[in-house]
Every structure is written in structure tokens, then in C-alpha cells.
Design a protein around this motif. Structure first.
Motif, mmCIF file in Angstrom:
data_model
loop_
_atom_site.group_PDB
_atom_site.id
_atom_site.type_symbol
_atom_site.label_atom_id
_atom_site.label_comp_id
_atom_site.label_asym_id
_atom_site.label_seq_id
_atom_site.Cartn_x
_atom_site.Cartn_y
_atom_site.Cartn_z
ATOM 1 N N ILE A 1 0.838 -1.204 0.000
ATOM 2 C CA ILE A 1 0.000 0.000 0.000
ATOM 3 C C ILE A 1 0.871 1.251 0.000
ATOM 4 O O ILE A 1 0.612 2.218 -0.735
ATOM 5 C CB ILE A 1 -0.945 -0.008 1.217
ATOM 6 C CG1 ILE A 1 -1.903 -1.198 1.123
ATOM 7 C CG2 ILE A 1 -1.715 1.299 1.319
ATOM 8 C CD1 ILE A 1 -2.820 -1.346 2.324
ATOM 9 N N VAL A 2 1.920 1.239 0.812
ATOM 10 C CA VAL A 2 2.801 2.405 0.906
ATOM 11 C C VAL A 2 3.512 2.655 -0.418
ATOM 12 O O VAL A 2 3.586 3.785 -0.915
ATOM 13 C CB VAL A 2 3.818 2.216 2.048
ATOM 14 C CG1 VAL A 2 4.794 3.386 2.090
ATOM 15 C CG2 VAL A 2 3.100 2.069 3.389
ATOM 16 N N ILE A 3 4.036 1.602 -1.027
ATOM 17 C CA ILE A 3 4.775 1.770 -2.288
ATOM 18 C C ILE A 3 3.859 2.247 -3.398
ATOM 19 O O ILE A 3 4.221 3.119 -4.201
ATOM 20 C CB ILE A 3 5.468 0.452 -2.672
ATOM 21 C CG1 ILE A 3 6.527 0.089 -1.634
ATOM 22 C CG2 ILE A 3 6.095 0.552 -4.053
ATOM 23 C CD1 ILE A 3 7.171 -1.255 -1.875
ATOM 24 N N TRP A 4 2.658 1.692 -3.476
ATOM 25 C CA TRP A 4 1.728 2.089 -4.545
ATOM 26 C C TRP A 4 1.364 3.570 -4.440
ATOM 27 O O TRP A 4 1.099 4.213 -5.453
ATOM 28 C CB TRP A 4 0.478 1.222 -4.498
ATOM 29 C CG TRP A 4 -0.430 1.432 -5.672
ATOM 30 C CD1 TRP A 4 -1.655 2.020 -5.683
ATOM 31 C CD2 TRP A 4 -0.172 1.041 -7.029
ATOM 32 N NE1 TRP A 4 -2.184 2.028 -6.945
ATOM 33 C CE2 TRP A 4 -1.290 1.426 -7.794
ATOM 34 C CE3 TRP A 4 0.897 0.409 -7.664
ATOM 35 C CZ2 TRP A 4 -1.377 1.205 -9.170
ATOM 36 C CZ3 TRP A 4 0.815 0.183 -9.037
ATOM 37 C CH2 TRP A 4 -0.300 0.575 -9.772
ATOM 38 N N ALA A 5 1.356 4.103 -3.234
ATOM 39 C CA ALA A 5 1.046 5.525 -3.063
ATOM 40 C C ALA A 5 2.124 6.411 -3.683
ATOM 41 O O ALA A 5 1.844 7.565 -4.039
ATOM 42 C CB ALA A 5 0.898 5.852 -1.577
ATOM 43 N N PHE A 6 3.348 5.906 -3.844
ATOM 44 C CA PHE A 6 4.439 6.694 -4.417
ATOM 45 C C PHE A 6 4.529 6.565 -5.933
ATOM 46 O O PHE A 6 5.288 7.293 -6.571
ATOM 47 C CB PHE A 6 5.775 6.274 -3.794
ATOM 48 C CG PHE A 6 5.988 6.807 -2.411
ATOM 49 C CD1 PHE A 6 6.478 8.091 -2.209
ATOM 50 C CD2 PHE A 6 5.690 6.034 -1.302
ATOM 51 C CE1 PHE A 6 6.673 8.586 -0.932
ATOM 52 C CE2 PHE A 6 5.880 6.513 -0.016
ATOM 53 C CZ PHE A 6 6.379 7.796 0.178
ATOM 54 N N VAL A 7 3.791 5.647 -6.521
ATOM 55 C CA VAL A 7 3.831 5.487 -7.977
ATOM 56 C C VAL A 7 3.132 6.678 -8.617
ATOM 57 O O VAL A 7 1.999 7.004 -8.259
ATOM 58 C CB VAL A 7 3.149 4.171 -8.392
ATOM 59 C CG1 VAL A 7 3.093 4.055 -9.907
ATOM 60 C CG2 VAL A 7 3.889 2.978 -7.797
ATOM 61 N N PRO A 8 3.770 7.370 -9.571
ATOM 62 C CA PRO A 8 3.163 8.571 -10.181
ATOM 63 C C PRO A 8 1.933 8.229 -11.003
ATOM 64 O O PRO A 8 1.740 7.092 -11.438
ATOM 65 C CB PRO A 8 4.287 9.138 -11.049
ATOM 66 C CG PRO A 8 5.169 7.970 -11.330
ATOM 67 C CD PRO A 8 5.101 7.094 -10.115
ATOM 68 N N ARG A 9 1.136 9.252 -11.255
ATOM 69 C CA ARG A 9 -0.128 9.075 -11.969
ATOM 70 C C ARG A 9 -0.002 9.344 -13.462
ATOM 71 O O ARG A 9 -0.851 8.933 -14.231
ATOM 72 C CB ARG A 9 -1.198 10.020 -11.411
ATOM 73 C CG ARG A 9 -1.509 9.795 -9.938
ATOM 74 C CD ARG A 9 -2.401 10.911 -9.424
ATOM 75 N NE ARG A 9 -2.718 10.743 -8.006
ATOM 76 C CZ ARG A 9 -3.819 10.157 -7.553
ATOM 77 N NH1 ARG A 9 -4.711 9.702 -8.407
ATOM 78 N NH2 ARG A 9 -4.031 10.019 -6.263
ATOM 79 N N VAL A 10 0.987 10.094 -13.902
ATOM 80 C CA VAL A 10 1.042 10.545 -15.296
ATOM 81 C C VAL A 10 2.225 9.933 -16.011
ATOM 82 O O VAL A 10 3.167 9.447 -15.398
ATOM 83 C CB VAL A 10 1.148 12.085 -15.375
ATOM 84 C CG1 VAL A 10 -0.105 12.727 -14.833
ATOM 85 C CG2 VAL A 10 2.365 12.584 -14.608
#
Length: 556
Positions: free
Chosen positions: A543-552
């Protein structure tokens, strides 16, 4: 909207002086003789070559001389019998931007005036039509809203059917390769207790299988970037399948444990190459999001079937014969990859199915440097490593956990099959939910629900509840990896997609060795009960790592 005027100017070698001479008006419905006599009359009155035929769009429509001698005909006999219609004025629509940009082929559109090199006939589409095709000097018609920028040739229905068949054949070959990968990962768990008894080794030593497997995966991920650029897509796939087949041939006789470790390393290398190429290829296809779900659903199917077979062999004397079945499947996999792709490069395979080639790399910089220089690649790689590690650790060590902590018998291997069955169903049946809620948001939801179910496996001492919860965890974890691969196509450069996806997939597959090895070390010191806290902590890290993945998407 202002009325539009169409002007056809006839250039001459000498200018006329004096007041403008009245030009006879040619109305819709005039016959050919009337048109001809009007023009002759105008010329006989001394109209110079610089005079023009003008159309007053406020009260009448004027037709220039027709491009050919062919008549303008009515659509029905009823229309033929009608008298000449009154002159009409038509208001021309403003052309869309994409038509303006391409109107220079036969004419030029600027503002609200359309000038063309050939005569233009404006008429209501429901009233008249040209009797036959116009000469080549006449500008071709353009439908409003039609994409004129496409240069793709028009394909016949037979050609489209052939392209669709080839595309499905390519996908089926890659899906079978992923089936064998799932078979490989699903085989280890039910055989682990038997391997320990057969070689009389503990948790720490048997975990060396995962260490060598990890080394193979990482080596394959690094070699894939080089091999993809040097030898191409089709050859890399066949090379990977040969390494995997050689590993099963070494495991089949049930030789010494060091040979078994080396075989796991070869299998990891071969699987890493195939995984990287399959994900990179599918990521370049149209509708990649759905195809990723089907592709990794094939992995789930293999991982579901393998424990059913491995559990049977785990109770027999010749448990290693399970890998002879794996070798037979590997022979078919190698033959199918060679037959379908014929050792060709990815662009050639895509062209065969009527698909555009992948965007080319315009830089001279090393691909390794480009890939490793993208921060997003590292976030996605770590996420893949932990995810695959959780998936394989839970599907493998859960058999030992149930046998020792929940008093499960030899049939506990079927719980592993239930986990991978849920994994397969999640990838195939939850695609609509992923699209409805959104890929980024749904990942957090799946992870949170899976953590809650894993806690019940940890604290509830019930064999039935644990088996059901593990299956539901597989259902929730299933869609996460296809979403990860699909997300790569949105945030990574197109020209590096195969290399990036190969690195992420290969690095992620190393998780199928790292976390099981950590589990073995912890189990040797604290007991197999340490499995559940490790799984819960790893899911929380996702969950923590996925929050750092950029959106664009990365632009540069």
C-alpha cells in the motif's frame, strides 16, 4: 452564420475594361442545352476571360460548367418527372479543423470560403447525385467527422479476418507460456514437505531452492534488455523456453540436492526471459488492459492445476516424476513459440497481425542507463517484487503452515490449489470492477481487504476458515499484477516499454524466491507460525509503495 460564396475565376491574357456585363445565372434543374446556350451567349457579348461566374448565395445557387458531359440525374423516376425546381441558396457549414488541415490535397479551406481547382456542385444530398464517378481532376469528397489523417490501407474483410486470427494465435502462444510459468510456481508448495523428508534437510537448507531461483530471475531480467536489442523478440522467447525445459529435465530424475538448486536457477532464468517478452508484447497491443487480465489469468490457471498434480506425486515414492510432466509441457511450449513467432522481431510479428510498430528510440543512450534512470521503474519493480513474493510465499508455505498449525493431512496441498484458483478467477472476473472504480484506487481496496482476511488466517485456528480465507485472498490478489503491468504502459516511455516491463517483471519474479527464502529462515528460528506476520507486513508495504507510484506518463 454568414452565407458563403463560391467563385470560379477564369484567368485571361488581357484585361477587359468598362462596366461589368451581366452574367447569365445557371439554376439547379436547367438542362444541358440551356447551360451551354447561356455560356455561348455570354461569350458572344464580349465577356473577357477575366469575367467570373458569380453565385448570389442569398437568393440562388449557381452551377459552373459540369466537369463532364454526363448529366445530373434524379434518384428515382418520380424525381425525373418533376419540373425544374426553384433556385435555392445553401448555407455552408464551417469545416472542422482536421479537414482544414488536409484540404490542400485538391483545394484550400480558409475561414468560411472554400476555393477549389475543380468545379464544385452544391446540392441537397437527398435530391440529386452524380450519375457516375467524376474525373480524377475533381476533388474527392470528405465526410464531416472522418479522420483524414490516417494513411492505413483499407483492408478487405478476408484480410481483417486473417489479421485477427494471427493476433489471437500470437496471444494464445504467450498465454500458454504464462500457463507453464504458473505451473512452475504452483508445483513447489505441495512438494516442499516431501523434498525436506527426501533429502533430510530443514527449512533453511530447502530455502536455497528459492535463492538460486532468485538468482536466475535477476540474471534473466538483466540479460533480457541486451538480448531483446541484439537478437529480437522471437529468439529470446525460444531461448527462455529452452532454459526452462533443461531445468525440468534435470529435476525429473530426482538427483542430488545441488543439482536441484542449479535447475531452479536455470528455470528462473528462462521464465524471466519469457515473462519479460510476453508482458512487453501484450503491452504494445490494442486493448492491453483486458489482454493483461487474460494473459495473467493463464498464469493463475497453471498455478491452480499444478498443485492438484503435485499433491498426488507428493504422496508417492517417485515424487520427482512430477517434473517429467513439466518437461513434456515445456517441449510443447518451445515448439509452439518457435512455430508461431518463427524467431522474428516484435515489429515484424506486429506487422503480420496488422498492428503498428512500437515507437522507436530516438536516443543513442544505453538502454540500461535509460531504464535504470527512471524513478518510476524502481517503484514498480519493488512493488512487483513484494507482490510476487507474497503470492508465491502464501501459495507455497501455506501447505506447511496448515499441516503443522491446523493439523492438516497430506491433502493440505489442495489449499494451495484453492489459493491459485482464486487468483485465476480474480484476474478473469474482476476486470470490469477495475475499470469501474479505477486501476489506481482499486489497488488500495484489494490490499486492505486481503490484509483483513490474512489476519483471520493468523488468529482463527480453523482449518475450514483458513482454507476459505486463503482462497478469497487469492481472489483479491489476482487482479493486482495485471493492473501493475497495464499501469506500466501508461506511465513509462513507449520506446522503452519492453525493456522496462522486462526489468520490472524479472525483478518482480525474484520476489518469488526472496520472500519464500526469508520465510524459511524465519521458520527455522521461530517456527512456521511466523509466516502470517510476514505476509501481513508485506501486504501493508504494498500500500505504501503504490502511493508513491506517479499518476502521469513520463514525457522526456
Amino acid at each position: 452564420m454568414a452565407s458563403h460564396t463560391t467563385t470560379d475565376t477564369v484567368a485571361g491574357s488581357q484585361k477587359q475594361s468598362g462596366p461589368p456585363t451581366s452574367i447569365p445565372q445557371i439554376r439547379i434543374g436547367d438542362n444541358e442545352s440551356a447551360v451551354s446556350s447561356s455560356i455561348d451567349l455570354s461569350l458572344s457579348k464580349g465577356i473577357g476571360t477575366e469575367s467570373a461566374l458569380e453565385v448570389d448565395s442569398a437568393d440562388q445557387a449557381v452551377l459552373p460548367p459540369p466537369p463532364t458531359s454526363e448529366r445530373i440525374r434524379r434518384r428515382s423516376e418520380l424525381h425525373r418527372s418533376k419540373p425544374a425546381i426553384e433556385s435555392e441558396a445553401f448555407e455552408l457549414p464551417v469545416l472542422p479543423e482536421h479537414i482544414k488541415a488536409h484540404s490542400d490535397v485538391h483545394g484550400r479551406a480558409t475561414g468560411s470560403v472554400f476555393t477549389t481547382q475543380a468545379p464544385v456542385v452544391w446540392a441537397p444530398s437527398e435530391d440529386i447525385e452524380l450519375a457516375s464517378r467524376l474525373p480524377s481532376t475533381t476533388a474527392s469528397s470528405v465526410r464531416i467527422g472522418e479522420d483524414t489523417s490516417s494513411t492505413a490501407p483499407v483492408l478487405s474483410p478476408a484480410e481483417r479476418a486473417r489479421n485477427k486470427f494471427r493476433s489471437r494465435l500470437h496471444f494464445a502462444a504467450l498465454a500458454f507460456s504464462m500457463f507453464l510459468e504458473g505451473w512452475n510456481d504452483g508445483s513447489t508448495g505441495p512438494l516442499l514437505p516431501t523434498i525436506q523428508r527426501s533429502y533430510n534437510i530443514g527449512f533453511a537448507i530447502v530455502s536455497l531452492l528459492f535463492v538460486f531461483n532468485c538468482l536466475g530471475f535477476i540474471s534473466g531480467a538483466m540479460a533480457n534488455v541486451y538480448l531483446d536489442e541484439r537478437v529480437g523478440f522471437g529468439k529470446v522467447l525460444v531461448i527462455g523456453s529452452i532454459f526452462q525445459l533443461a531445468a525440468y529435465a534435470m529435476l525429473g530424475p530426482g538427483g542430488p540436492f545441488p543439482i536441484m538448486c542449479a535447475a531452479f536457477g536455470l528455470a528462473g532464468f528462462g521464465i524471466s526471459l519469457q515473462n519479460a517478452q510476453a508482458n512487453g508484447f501484450v503491452g504494445s497491443l490494442k486493448g492491453a488492459q483486458t489482454k493483461f487480465g487474460l494473459l495473467h489469468g493463464s498464469y493463475g490457471l497453471g498455478a491452480f492445476v499444478a498443485p492438484l498434480v503435485a499433491t498426488h506425486f507428493a504422496t508417492t515414492r517417485h515424487w520427482s516424476f512430477h517434473y517429467l510432466i513439466s518437461a513434456a509441457i515445456g517441449v510443447f511450449n518451445t515448439a509452439m513459440l518457435w512455430f508461431v513467432f518463427r524467431l522474428r522481431k516484435q515489429d515484424d510479428v506486429l506487422a503480420e497481425a496488422g498492428q503498428a510498430a512500437v515507437e522507436a528510440d530516438s536516443t543513442r543512450e544505453s538502454k540500461y542507463r535509460q531504464i535504470l534512470g527512471i524513478k518510476t521503474v524502481h517503484f514498480l519493480s519493488i512493488f512487483a517484487l513484494i507482490y510476487v513474493g507474497v503470492e508465491v510465499t502464501l501459495g507455497g508455505w501455506i501447505v506447511t503452515f496448515v499441516q503443522q498449525k491446523r493439523d492438516g493431512g497430506a491433502s493440505a496441498g489442495y489449499i494451495s490449489s484453492g489459493f491459485f484458483g482464486g487468483l485465476m478467477l480474480g484476474r478473469l472476473t474482476l476486470m470490469w470492477l477495475n475499470q469501474k472504480i479505477g486501476e489506481r484506487r482499486i489497488m488500495f481496496i484489494y490490499a486492505l481487504l486481503a490484509i483483513q482476511l490474512e489476519v483471520t488466517v493468523w488468529v482463527v485456528p480453523s482449518l475450514v476458515e483458513n482454507a476459505l480465507a486463503v482462497s478469497l485472498i487469492g481472489l483479491l490478489l489476482g487482479p493486482m499484477y495485471p493492473i501493475l503491468m497495464s499501469y506500466c504502459t501508461q506511465v513509462l516511455p513507449k520506446w522503452l516499454l519492453t525493456g522496462c516491463v522486462g526489468w520490472i517483471g524479472g525483478f518482480g519474479q525474484a520476489g518469488s524466491a526472496v520472500l519464500p527464502f526469508m520465510t524459511g529462515l524465519l521458520a527455522s528460528k521461530f517456527g512456521i507460525g511466523s509466516l502470517q506476520p510476514l505476509i501481513v507486513s508485506m501486504m501493508s508495504t504494498l500500500i505504501v509503495i503504490w502511493a508513491f507510484v506517479p499518476r502521469v506518463r513520463r514525457v522526456d
